[in-house]
Design a protein around this motif. Sequence first.
Motif, short mmCIF file in Angstrom:
data_model
loop_
_atom_site.label_atom_id
_atom_site.label_comp_id
_atom_site.label_asym_id
_atom_site.label_seq_id
_atom_site.Cartn_x
_atom_site.Cartn_y
_atom_site.Cartn_z
N ASP A 56 0.86 -1.19 0.00
CA ASP A 56 0.00 0.00 0.00
C ASP A 56 0.90 1.23 0.00
N ASP A 57 1.43 1.56 -1.16
CA ASP A 57 2.45 2.60 -1.25
C ASP A 57 1.94 3.98 -0.87
N GLU A 58 0.70 4.30 -1.27
CA GLU A 58 0.14 5.62 -0.96
C GLU A 58 -0.01 5.79 0.54
N ARG A 59 -0.52 4.77 1.22
CA ARG A 59 -0.66 4.83 2.67
C ARG A 59 0.70 4.87 3.35
N ALA A 60 1.65 4.10 2.83
CA ALA A 60 2.99 4.08 3.43
C ALA A 60 3.63 5.47 3.37
N LYS A 61 3.46 6.15 2.25
CA LYS A 61 4.02 7.50 2.14
C LYS A 61 3.41 8.43 3.17
N ALA A 62 2.10 8.35 3.35
CA ALA A 62 1.43 9.21 4.32
C ALA A 62 1.88 8.89 5.74
N LEU A 63 1.96 7.62 6.08
CA LEU A 63 2.32 7.24 7.44
C LEU A 63 3.77 7.56 7.75
N GLY A 64 4.62 7.47 6.74
CA GLY A 64 6.01 7.87 6.95
C GLY A 64 6.10 9.33 7.37
N ALA A 65 5.27 10.17 6.76
CA ALA A 65 5.26 11.59 7.13
C ALA A 65 4.72 11.79 8.54
N PHE A 66 3.77 10.96 8.96
CA PHE A 66 3.23 11.06 10.32
C PHE A 66 4.32 10.86 11.37
N LEU A 67 5.36 10.11 11.03
CA LEU A 67 6.41 9.78 12.00
C LEU A 67 7.56 10.78 11.99
N GLU A 68 7.41 11.87 11.27
CA GLU A 68 8.45 12.89 11.29
C GLU A 68 8.59 13.45 12.70
N PRO A 69 9.81 13.83 13.10
CA PRO A 69 10.03 14.34 14.46
C PRO A 69 9.11 15.51 14.80
N GLY A 70 8.58 15.48 16.02
CA GLY A 70 7.75 16.58 16.51
C GLY A 70 6.27 16.41 16.27
N ARG A 71 5.86 15.46 15.45
CA ARG A 71 4.43 15.28 15.21
C ARG A 71 3.83 14.43 16.33
N ARG A 72 2.62 14.82 16.77
CA ARG A 72 1.99 14.16 17.93
C ARG A 72 0.53 13.86 17.62
N PHE A 73 0.16 12.62 17.82
CA PHE A 73 -1.20 12.17 17.54
C PHE A 73 -1.86 11.66 18.81
N LEU A 74 -3.10 12.09 19.00
CA LEU A 74 -3.90 11.62 20.14
C LEU A 74 -4.72 10.39 19.80
N TYR A 75 -4.95 10.17 18.51
CA TYR A 75 -5.75 9.02 18.10
C TYR A 75 -5.34 8.64 16.69
N PHE A 76 -5.36 7.33 16.43
CA PHE A 76 -4.99 6.84 15.11
C PHE A 76 -5.65 5.49 14.88
N ASP A 77 -6.26 5.34 13.71
CA ASP A 77 -6.88 4.08 13.32
C ASP A 77 -6.67 3.94 11.82
N ALA A 78 -5.91 2.94 11.40
CA ALA A 78 -5.54 2.79 10.00
C ALA A 78 -6.56 2.01 9.20
#
Length: 316
Positions: A56-78
Amino acid sequence: MTISALLLTTAGTGHADPYAAPGPVPVLAPSTLDARYATERRTIEQALQTAHQVGDDERAKALGAFLEPGRRFLYFDARGDGRAIEVIGDLTRAQRVVLLVPGADTTLSYFDDRAGKPWSTPAGGARAVWEQAYKVTPDPDIAIVAWLGYAAPRTFSSDVLTDERAGQGAASLRRFLRELHRVNPHAQVGLLCHSYGSVVCGRAALAGSGTAGDAWRSVTDIALYGSPGTTAWSAGRLGGAARVWAGRGSADWMQDVPHVRIFGLGLGPDPVSPGFGARVFDAGGSGHSDYLAPGSPSLRNLTYIALGRPADVTRG
């Protein structure tokens, strides 16, 4: 068909979704915020591994960006199109907390960017408001939440003709406001509600005062932009003590959508119409996806609304 192709074909349909359901997370409180952010980061990492495994290349690209330093998530459901709630700023200390509630076609893959228009997405829009706030004042004392907390409908589907998805989203929004109130009971809250997201906000407002108590009373501003309607017949039904704003750009195709509600179909009166009674703000020439574009009158006015500065908002 390969196993990977089969999984991708059925993802989001309720059959053989390759992504795992969210695990337990710490209850939101000031003392648990860091643990919550860390837990969701691990969940995103696991989802990224799955995306690579199934191709799932499109999703992988998006999730890789989510893991950039400083990003913070309170909830996540893939699962399916996905849900995510990201925070910019300090939730525990901010005087103002602003939620961006997005509309139709919003998915994890379009959480950061869509066709080179990052401002048309939840996270990109949140960053646009954040940056504009710092242009307005050196210390805006604000936190911004990109809130994809519901299953957004597709534009070309029957779901956008009713408020069923909005009702589900409204329940999630009210629940999140209660959690937010535990984290920062003194913060004022603003809701910036785009397109079908304004239906979510409308449904939450109609039920909010009775079910969310002090949490809903912290909402001081509700901004509806590019809105197809809210299911409410007037701004007075939504606001309570909150200011209700509405704006629509001159290039927004939403002006051609019928604003009716009959037998559960349609979403009610046009929020920018005089009879609705909202405070109409100048949205300039914005198209449906451009309200938070840098340099636009709509971004400037929505940022003033976010900051709780109604006197600075230019009227439409």
